[in-house]
Design a protein around this motif. Structure first.
Motif, PDB file in Angstrom:
ATOM      1  N   THR A  19       0.835  -1.205   0.000  1.00 43.48           N
ATOM      2  CA  THR A  19       0.000   0.000   0.000  1.00 43.48           C
ATOM      3  C   THR A  19       0.865   1.248   0.000  1.00 43.48           C
ATOM      4  N   HIS A  22       2.234   1.791  -3.381  1.00 44.49           N
ATOM      5  CA  HIS A  22       1.149   2.266  -4.242  1.00 44.49           C
ATOM      6  C   HIS A  22       0.885   3.759  -4.020  1.00 44.49           C
ATOM      7  N   ARG A 158      -9.740   4.049  -0.697  1.00 37.84           N
ATOM      8  CA  ARG A 158      -9.562   2.843  -1.524  1.00 37.84           C
ATOM      9  C   ARG A 158      -8.074   2.545  -1.701  1.00 37.84           C
ATOM     10  N   ASP A 159      -7.267   3.589  -1.854  1.00 38.68           N
ATOM     11  CA  ASP A 159      -5.822   3.404  -2.003  1.00 38.68           C
ATOM     12  C   ASP A 159      -5.193   2.937  -0.695  1.00 38.68           C
ATOM     13  N   LEU A 162      -5.954  -0.890   0.165  1.00 38.51           N
ATOM     14  CA  LEU A 162      -5.597  -1.699  -0.998  1.00 38.51           C
ATOM     15  C   LEU A 162      -5.593  -3.200  -0.701  1.00 38.51           C
ATOM     16  N   HIS A 163      -5.209  -3.576   0.499  1.00 41.43           N
ATOM     17  CA  HIS A 163      -5.122  -4.990   0.856  1.00 41.43           C
ATOM     18  C   HIS A 163      -6.480  -5.704   0.819  1.00 41.43           C
ATOM     19  N   LEU A 165      -8.866  -5.073  -1.570  1.00 44.63           N
ATOM     20  CA  LEU A 165      -9.408  -5.129  -2.930  1.00 44.63           C
ATOM     21  C   LEU A 165      -9.588  -6.550  -3.477  1.00 44.63           C
ATOM     22  N   VAL A 168     -13.034  -7.771  -2.420  1.00 47.57           N
ATOM     23  CA  VAL A 168     -14.226  -6.995  -2.758  1.00 47.57           C
ATOM     24  C   VAL A 168     -14.908  -7.652  -3.957  1.00 47.57           C
TER      25      VAL A 168
END
Length: 173
Positions: A19, A22, A158-159, A162-163, A165, A168
């Motif tokens: 993350t 990112h 959301r960023d 990230l872990h 995602l 989801v």
């Protein structure tokens, strides 16, 4: 204490370092629009700059690995002058963690923690992980996120999350 405790901690650190990488990538794409020397940006005058926040985020998992392998803590140089150096710290820390992603070891029983010239704490292994390493890790990760947001960079929850995602899913209609 579960024998997979070192593996679980290593996975947590690693996914959150992904993350961090990112977030920096998103920030790097727009840093010239914000300011040339954005690694020196702070949230408040008495807080450490973005570059140091990145280093301190990396120091927690680095010192975790050193601790579980019986080595002394070794912090990175807190001065980060280029994005390439910051990115390399993250990559090196993830490489160091990689050897512990499947480790089945228990946490060491104790940690003597030096907290300055006249202060120290003697902690159980679980206390060192849960009450020192992880809170410090998240503090510096969130501070990095907040500095990037403060600079107006396009990062959102959301960023930061990230872990999650891969888990989801879209609801079927």
């Amino acid at each position: 204490m579960p024998v997979a405790e070192t593996s679980k901690a290593a996975h947590t650190f690693d996914s959150r370092l992904a993350t961090l990488a990112h977030l920096l990538k998103l920030g790097a794409a727009r840093r010239n629009e914000v300011e040339a020397d954005y690694l020196s940006h702070r949230l408040a005058p008495d807080m450490l700059p973005l570059g140091t926040q990145i280093v301190f985020t990396c120091n927690q998992p680095r010192n975790f690995v050193l601790w579980v392998t019986g080595k002394e803590s070794a912090d990175l140089n807190p001065r980060v002058e280029t994005l390439a150096v910051a990115e390399q710290h993250i990559a090196d820390t993830r490489t160091l963690l990689a050897s512990h992603l499947s480790a089945e070891g228990e946490l060491p029983a104790r940690k003597h923690l030096e907290l300055g010239a006249d202060l120290y704490a003697d902690l159980t292994g679980r206390e060192y992980l849960e009450d020192f390493l992880l809170p410090n890790f998240y503090f510096h990760l969130v501070t990095t996120y907040a500095i990037l947001r403060n600079l107006g960079l396009p990062v959102g929850k959301r960023d930061y999350m990230l872990h999650l995602l891969p888990k989801v899913q879209e609801r079927a209609s």
